[in-house]
Scaffold this motif. Structure first.
Motif, short mmCIF file in Angstrom:
data_model
loop_
_atom_site.label_atom_id
_atom_site.label_comp_id
_atom_site.label_asym_id
_atom_site.label_seq_id
_atom_site.Cartn_x
_atom_site.Cartn_y
_atom_site.Cartn_z
N ASP A 1 -4.11 6.88 -4.91
CA ASP A 1 -2.93 6.16 -5.40
C ASP A 1 -2.70 6.51 -6.86
O ASP A 1 -3.59 7.01 -7.54
N ARG A 2 -1.49 6.32 -7.31
CA ARG A 2 -1.18 6.51 -8.72
C ARG A 2 -1.23 5.15 -9.40
O ARG A 2 -1.13 4.10 -8.75
N PRO A 3 -1.37 5.14 -10.73
CA PRO A 3 -1.38 3.84 -11.42
C PRO A 3 -0.06 3.11 -11.17
O PRO A 3 1.01 3.74 -11.15
N ARG A 4 -0.14 1.85 -10.95
CA ARG A 4 1.05 1.03 -10.71
C ARG A 4 1.22 0.07 -11.89
O ARG A 4 0.24 -0.37 -12.48
N PRO A 5 2.45 -0.27 -12.23
CA PRO A 5 2.65 -1.16 -13.39
C PRO A 5 2.06 -2.55 -13.16
O PRO A 5 2.08 -3.06 -12.04
N ALA B 1 6.00 11.45 3.56
CA ALA B 1 7.22 11.94 2.92
C ALA B 1 7.06 11.93 1.40
O ALA B 1 6.14 11.30 0.86
N ASN B 2 7.95 12.65 0.74
CA ASN B 2 7.98 12.67 -0.73
C ASN B 2 9.41 12.89 -1.20
O ASN B 2 10.14 13.72 -0.64
N TRP B 3 9.77 12.16 -2.23
CA TRP B 3 11.13 12.20 -2.82
C TRP B 3 11.05 13.10 -4.04
O TRP B 3 10.41 12.77 -5.03
N ARG B 4 11.71 14.25 -3.96
CA ARG B 4 11.70 15.22 -5.06
C ARG B 4 13.12 15.49 -5.53
O ARG B 4 14.07 15.30 -4.79
N SER B 5 13.21 15.99 -6.75
CA SER B 5 14.50 16.51 -7.23
C SER B 5 14.32 17.99 -7.52
O SER B 5 14.87 18.84 -6.85
N GLU B 6 13.51 18.30 -8.57
CA GLU B 6 13.25 19.67 -9.01
C GLU B 6 14.53 20.29 -9.57
O GLU B 6 15.62 19.74 -9.41
N TRP B 7 14.42 21.44 -10.19
CA TRP B 7 15.57 22.00 -10.92
C TRP B 7 16.76 22.27 -10.01
O TRP B 7 17.91 22.22 -10.45
N MET C 1 14.42 5.99 3.26
CA MET C 1 14.08 7.15 4.09
C MET C 1 12.57 7.42 4.06
O MET C 1 11.97 7.75 5.08
N LEU C 2 11.96 7.25 2.87
CA LEU C 2 10.49 7.39 2.81
C LEU C 2 9.84 6.41 3.78
O LEU C 2 8.92 6.75 4.53
N MET C 3 10.32 5.18 3.74
CA MET C 3 9.69 4.13 4.57
C MET C 3 9.99 4.34 6.05
O MET C 3 9.12 4.13 6.90
N VAL D 1 22.89 15.18 -6.37
CA VAL D 1 21.72 15.06 -5.49
C VAL D 1 20.93 13.82 -5.91
O VAL D 1 20.46 13.73 -7.05
N ALA D 2 20.80 12.86 -4.98
CA ALA D 2 19.96 11.69 -5.27
C ALA D 2 18.50 12.05 -5.02
O ALA D 2 17.60 11.53 -5.69
N GLY D 3 18.25 12.93 -4.08
CA GLY D 3 16.88 13.35 -3.85
C GLY D 3 16.77 14.29 -2.67
O GLY D 3 17.67 14.34 -1.82
N ASP E 1 0.80 -1.24 0.00
CA ASP E 1 0.00 0.00 0.00
C ASP E 1 0.82 1.28 0.00
O ASP E 1 0.28 2.35 -0.21
N ARG E 2 2.09 1.18 0.28
CA ARG E 2 2.86 2.39 0.54
C ARG E 2 2.80 3.36 -0.63
O ARG E 2 2.72 2.96 -1.79
N HIS E 3 2.79 4.63 -0.31
CA HIS E 3 2.77 5.66 -1.35
C HIS E 3 3.26 6.96 -0.73
O HIS E 3 3.26 7.12 0.49
N SER E 4 3.65 7.89 -1.60
CA SER E 4 4.10 9.19 -1.12
C SER E 4 2.90 10.11 -0.92
O SER E 4 1.80 9.83 -1.39
N THR E 5 3.14 11.20 -0.25
CA THR E 5 2.14 12.26 -0.07
C THR E 5 2.61 13.49 -0.82
O THR E 5 3.80 13.84 -0.74
C1 LIG Z 1 14.65 10.52 -8.29
C2 LIG Z 1 13.24 11.03 -8.24
C3 LIG Z 1 13.01 12.39 -8.36
C4 LIG Z 1 11.71 12.87 -8.33
N1 LIG Z 1 11.50 14.22 -8.48
C5 LIG Z 1 10.26 14.70 -8.55
C6 LIG Z 1 10.02 16.07 -8.78
O1 LIG Z 1 10.97 16.86 -8.90
N2 LIG Z 1 8.75 16.50 -8.89
C7 LIG Z 1 7.69 15.63 -8.78
O2 LIG Z 1 6.54 16.07 -8.89
N3 LIG Z 1 7.88 14.33 -8.53
C8 LIG Z 1 9.13 13.84 -8.43
N4 LIG Z 1 9.34 12.51 -8.20
C9 LIG Z 1 8.18 11.64 -8.04
C10 LIG Z 1 7.65 11.71 -6.61
O3 LIG Z 1 8.58 11.16 -5.70
C11 LIG Z 1 6.35 10.91 -6.58
O4 LIG Z 1 5.52 11.51 -5.67
C12 LIG Z 1 6.58 9.47 -6.21
O5 LIG Z 1 7.34 8.86 -7.22
C13 LIG Z 1 5.31 8.72 -5.95
O6 LIG Z 1 5.63 7.35 -5.77
P1 LIG Z 1 5.19 6.56 -4.48
O7 LIG Z 1 3.78 6.97 -4.17
O8 LIG Z 1 5.32 5.12 -4.86
O9 LIG Z 1 6.14 6.91 -3.36
C14 LIG Z 1 10.62 11.99 -8.18
C15 LIG Z 1 10.87 10.62 -8.04
C16 LIG Z 1 12.15 10.13 -8.06
C17 LIG Z 1 12.40 8.65 -7.91
#
Ligand SMILES: Cc1cc2nc3c(=O)[nH]c(=O)nc-3n(C[C@H](O)[C@H](O)[C@H](O)COP(=O)(O)O)c2cc1C
Length: 195
Positions: free
Chosen positions: A177-181, A137-143, A126-128, A162-164, A13-17
């Protein structure tokens, strides 16, 4: 229910917010250290620990926002007001951001690619770990993850990547939830048979 079943339920079930939904409170210092300790417990070929963490919180996030805005304006002086505000608040949307910094480098025995993969494992861990402590939690990169000027103000050295940026906080927002493969789209069985 056994602990194993609960873990399996979590993994299924895990997912980001969404970052926009990540609010106060953030983890205490003790909880943060628990999250970082658990996050660092990942497969790591050669025990190199080819990653490090930078914690961004409090006033530093406000001043980083001014830096992000300054850099964004260098590239686009006509940036709209809403976009300027988005730059200014990039690191103050939630209580806390942890930068996972890959220090992967050429090594006599351990391929650099494997060191990079280990940093990705840290990010998911770290998300977990945040979830396990009761946070979202949420894993972002952005510009800012890729811009050398932003990396400099963030404390990322020229030979690092930067890994994240892991945003951590609290939420009661019911994330869809988002679509999953589908397994059928991503799995092949070598030899051509499931059994
Ligand atoms: C390396 C990496 C960078 C990401 N950067 C962004 C970002 O900059 N902006 C964004 O909207 N989502 C970004 N995402 C996607 C978010 O983390 C997204 O919410 C997440 O993949 C949802 O997956 P989960 O619900 O399985 O955790 C990134 C994902 C990864 C793996």
């Amino acid at each position: 229910m056994s602990n194993d079943v609960k873990l399996l339920d979590y993994l299924r079930d895990r997912h980001s917010t969404a970052v926009a939904q990540i609010k106060e409170p953030g983890p205490s210092q003790d909880e943060l250290e628990g999250i970082l300790t658990a996050a660092a417990r990942v497969p790591d070929h050669g025990k190199l620990a080819p990653w490090r963490f930078i914690v961004y919180r409090g006033d530093v996030c406000v001043s980083l926002g001014e830096d992000f805005l300054r850099i964004a304006l260098e590239d686009n002086p006509a940036l709209a007001d809403a976009a300027q505000e988005a730059e200014r608040t990039r690191f103050t949307r939630g209580p806390l951001v942890v930068g996972v910094i890959s220090t992967a480098a050429p090594h006599a025995k351990i391929p650099e690619w494997e060191q990079v993969l280990s940093a990705g494992a840290v990010c998911l861990n770290m998300l977990m770990a945040a979830n396990a402590h009761g946070y979202v939690a949420n894993w972002r990169s952005e510009w800012i993850a890729y811009d050398e000027r932003a990396q400099a103000v963030l404390g990322v050295r020229p030979d690092e990547k930067v890994a994240g940026f892991i945003h951590i906080g609290s939420s009661d927002f019911p994330m869809p939830d988002r679509p999953r493969p589908q397994l059928s789209d991503i799995v092949t069985y070598a030899g051509g048979s499931e059994v």
